[in-house]
Design a protein around this motif. Structure first.
Motif, mmCIF file in Angstrom:
data_model
loop_
_atom_site.group_PDB
_atom_site.id
_atom_site.type_symbol
_atom_site.label_atom_id
_atom_site.label_comp_id
_atom_site.label_asym_id
_atom_site.label_seq_id
_atom_site.Cartn_x
_atom_site.Cartn_y
_atom_site.Cartn_z
ATOM 1 N N LEU A 66 0.909 -1.311 -0.114
ATOM 2 C CA LEU A 66 0.026 -0.050 0.086
ATOM 3 C C LEU A 66 0.760 1.239 -0.114
ATOM 4 O O LEU A 66 0.602 2.184 -0.748
ATOM 5 N N ILE A 67 2.029 1.221 0.861
ATOM 6 C CA ILE A 67 2.831 2.355 1.052
ATOM 7 C C ILE A 67 3.988 1.942 0.503
ATOM 8 O O ILE A 67 4.638 1.010 1.194
ATOM 9 N N PRO A 68 4.860 2.500 -0.562
ATOM 10 C CA PRO A 68 4.287 3.673 -1.169
ATOM 11 C C PRO A 68 3.539 3.492 -2.462
ATOM 12 O O PRO A 68 2.831 4.515 -2.789
ATOM 13 N N TRP A 69 3.756 2.236 -3.061
ATOM 14 C CA TRP A 69 3.588 2.008 -4.270
ATOM 15 C C TRP A 69 1.810 2.330 -4.626
ATOM 16 O O TRP A 69 1.512 2.705 -5.692
ATOM 17 N N ALA A 70 1.126 1.656 -3.985
ATOM 18 C CA ALA A 70 -0.413 1.850 -4.049
ATOM 19 C C ALA A 70 -0.853 3.279 -4.060
ATOM 20 O O ALA A 70 -1.685 3.656 -4.666
ATOM 21 N N THR A 123 2.490 -0.532 -10.832
ATOM 22 C CA THR A 123 1.785 -1.959 -10.654
ATOM 23 C C THR A 123 2.899 -3.059 -10.597
ATOM 24 O O THR A 123 2.782 -3.844 -9.788
ATOM 25 N N CYS A 124 3.954 -2.744 -11.370
ATOM 26 C CA CYS A 124 5.090 -3.743 -11.200
ATOM 27 C C CYS A 124 5.742 -3.797 -9.774
ATOM 28 O O CYS A 124 5.997 -4.974 -9.438
ATOM 29 N N MET A 125 5.653 -2.867 -9.218
ATOM 30 C CA MET A 125 6.436 -2.663 -7.767
ATOM 31 C C MET A 125 5.542 -3.190 -6.871
ATOM 32 O O MET A 125 5.959 -3.904 -5.783
ATOM 33 N N LYS A 126 4.230 -2.913 -6.782
ATOM 34 C CA LYS A 126 3.081 -3.703 -5.942
ATOM 35 C C LYS A 126 3.213 -5.111 -6.034
ATOM 36 O O LYS A 126 3.149 -5.853 -4.998
ATOM 37 N N THR A 127 3.096 -5.480 -7.205
ATOM 38 C CA THR A 127 3.292 -7.059 -7.423
ATOM 39 C C THR A 127 4.584 -7.718 -6.947
ATOM 40 O O THR A 127 4.562 -8.691 -6.052
ATOM 41 N N VAL A 128 5.677 -6.853 -7.127
ATOM 42 C CA VAL A 128 7.127 -7.579 -6.537
ATOM 43 C C VAL A 128 6.921 -7.571 -5.102
ATOM 44 O O VAL A 128 7.423 -8.485 -4.390
ATOM 45 N N GLU A 129 6.461 -6.381 -4.369
ATOM 46 C CA GLU A 129 6.448 -6.448 -2.834
ATOM 47 C C GLU A 129 5.349 -7.523 -2.441
ATOM 48 O O GLU A 129 5.627 -8.287 -1.429
ATOM 49 N N ILE A 130 4.389 -7.897 -2.983
ATOM 50 C CA ILE A 130 3.384 -8.961 -2.693
ATOM 51 C C ILE A 130 4.121 -10.292 -2.782
ATOM 52 O O ILE A 130 3.852 -11.352 -2.091
ATOM 53 N N THR A 131 4.893 -10.365 -3.881
ATOM 54 C CA THR A 131 5.131 -11.838 -4.408
ATOM 55 C C THR A 131 6.547 -12.295 -4.293
ATOM 56 O O THR A 131 7.059 -13.335 -4.011
ATOM 57 N N ARG A 132 7.494 -11.447 -3.988
ATOM 58 C CA ARG A 132 8.778 -11.682 -3.267
ATOM 59 C C ARG A 132 9.140 -12.401 -2.160
ATOM 60 O O ARG A 132 8.209 -12.096 -1.441
ATOM 61 N N GLN A 133 10.019 -13.108 -2.176
ATOM 62 C CA GLN A 133 10.336 -14.189 -1.153
ATOM 63 C C GLN A 133 10.826 -13.278 -0.034
ATOM 64 O O GLN A 133 11.940 -12.810 -0.166
ATOM 65 N N THR A 145 11.661 -2.395 0.025
ATOM 66 C CA THR A 145 11.103 -2.211 -1.264
ATOM 67 C C THR A 145 11.787 -1.301 -1.997
ATOM 68 O O THR A 145 11.874 -1.473 -3.291
ATOM 69 N N TRP A 146 12.279 -0.236 -1.443
ATOM 70 C CA TRP A 146 13.129 0.685 -2.281
ATOM 71 C C TRP A 146 14.540 0.174 -2.743
ATOM 72 O O TRP A 146 14.895 0.282 -3.782
ATOM 73 N N LYS A 147 14.958 -0.913 -1.944
ATOM 74 C CA LYS A 147 16.305 -1.581 -2.141
ATOM 75 C C LYS A 147 15.758 -2.507 -3.500
ATOM 76 O O LYS A 147 16.628 -2.551 -4.353
ATOM 77 N N VAL A 148 14.658 -3.085 -3.395
ATOM 78 C CA VAL A 148 14.172 -3.989 -4.513
ATOM 79 C C VAL A 148 13.932 -3.162 -6.018
ATOM 80 O O VAL A 148 14.380 -3.622 -6.924
ATOM 81 N N PHE A 149 13.333 -2.046 -5.529
ATOM 82 C CA PHE A 149 13.326 -1.221 -6.858
ATOM 83 C C PHE A 149 14.337 -0.642 -7.310
ATOM 84 O O PHE A 149 14.824 -0.755 -8.745
ATOM 85 N N ALA A 150 15.502 -0.098 -6.539
ATOM 86 C CA ALA A 150 16.775 0.159 -7.115
ATOM 87 C C ALA A 150 17.544 -1.123 -7.631
ATOM 88 O O ALA A 150 18.274 -0.593 -8.823
ATOM 89 N N ASP A 151 17.503 -1.986 -7.179
ATOM 90 C CA ASP A 151 18.229 -3.228 -7.730
ATOM 91 C C ASP A 151 17.861 -3.634 -9.143
ATOM 92 O O ASP A 151 18.380 -3.895 -10.056
ATOM 93 N N ILE A 152 16.298 -3.618 -9.258
ATOM 94 C CA ILE A 152 15.597 -3.737 -10.295
ATOM 95 C C ILE A 152 15.962 -2.780 -11.767
ATOM 96 O O ILE A 152 16.778 -3.076 -12.759
#
Length: 297
Positions: A66-70, A123-133, A145-152
């Motif tokens: 929900l925060i921040p992506w949604a 939408t991509c980052m919301k899905t990443v946040e929900i489905t990542r291990q 989630t910001w670290k994941v965003f930067a890595d991608i």
């Protein structure tokens, strides 16, 4: 000609943003999380999906992403959707189109514009946040989630954070075209059923009924949503599949091969609930707010 005709209704930008923020912060995100969980883990039952989400954080697990992506997505896509769809519907009606056809065209246009303008990466980052291990080993917390965003972004650039944007655009075009088209089309029989004349205003409950019909019928495109989730998912199976950089059709074929036809409809039950709530907020409630502001179509 009504005062609102012949000029842009700029207030729709604010109304759209506020209504979409309200939608996602209340029931929208929980339905989104459940739907995404089932679409990305297609062997899970509804009970298993709910249990998995609950184990990720209790009630807060249903608001993951929900925060921040949604919030970023909702505030921007709602503004773009309501403004664009309203202006297109005004032009369509001036050309002689009926409410259903105008709603269909306005919703399709708004859905496409919102996808490419702001919605793709959110939408991509919301899905990443929900489905990542999120496995915690040796007391080391999972990356933010910001670290994941930067890595991608560092690995794949703009394309990486907009992965699946074409599927998002196809989904949103069919989503909002169907939702607004069916909702507007339902207004006429609802008026007749309640004994009102054509063009007479509907009350709030009648508007909600129309939106419920529109939102429920719009879920015919669930396969597009499952394809979108698969393309953006961070599950291990999806990661392996993405090594071939599949297209929309390639992803559809992969899902069908792995899970059959039923796999393309995983998560349809929570998505029906989500579609109804989104349509109620963005059509019924938005119409009421615009009437109160004096800027209705």
């Amino acid at each position: 000609m009504a005062p609102a005709q012949g000029r842009f209704s700029w207030s729709n930008i604010a109304v759209g943003a506020v209504m979409n923020m309200f939608e996602v912060t209340t029931l929208g995100q929980p339905f989104e999380v459940i739907k995404t969980q089932m679409a990305s883990n297609r062997t899970q039952t509804m009970y298993q999906a709910l249990k998995t989400v609950w184990n990720r954080g209790g009630v807060l697990g249903f608001y993951q992403g929900l925060i921040p992506w949604a919030w970023i997505e909702a505030s921007t896509k709602g503004a773009v959707l309501l403004f664009t769809s309203t202006e297109v519907q005004k032009v369509a009606k001036s050309l002689g189109m009926g409410p259903g056809a105008a709603g269909l065209l306005g919703g399709m246009t708004g859905g496409i514009v919102q996808s490419y303008a702001t919605m793709g990466f959110c939408t991509c980052m919301k899905t990443v946040e929900i489905t990542r291990q999120k496995q915690v080993t040796a007391g080391v917390p999972p990356p933010s989630t910001w670290k994941v965003f930067a890595d991608i972004y560092n690995k794949e650039g703009i394309r990486g954070i907009n992965k699946g944007v074409n599927a998002v655009a196809l989904r949103q075009m069919t989503n909002w075209g169907s939702r607004m088209g069916f909702a507007r089309l339902a207004e006429s029989p609802v008026r007749r059923f309640s004994g009102k004349t054509e063009g007479e205003k509907l009350n709030n409950m009648e508007r909600i009924l129309c939106s419920t019909i529109g939102g429920a019928l719009a879920t015919w495109n669930q396969p597009i949503e499952v394809i979108r989730v698969e393309m953006q998912s961070q599950t291990k199976s999806a990661a392996a599949h993405r090594s071939a950089k599949p297209s929309i059709l390639g992803t559809a074929a992969y899902i069908y091969k792995e899970n059959g036809l039923r796999g393309l409809y995983r998560g349809v039950s929570p998505r029906i609930c989500l579609g109804i709530w989104q349509t109620v907020c963005m059509v019924s409630f938005a119409d009421s707010v615009r009437e109160w502001l004096g800027t209705s179509k």
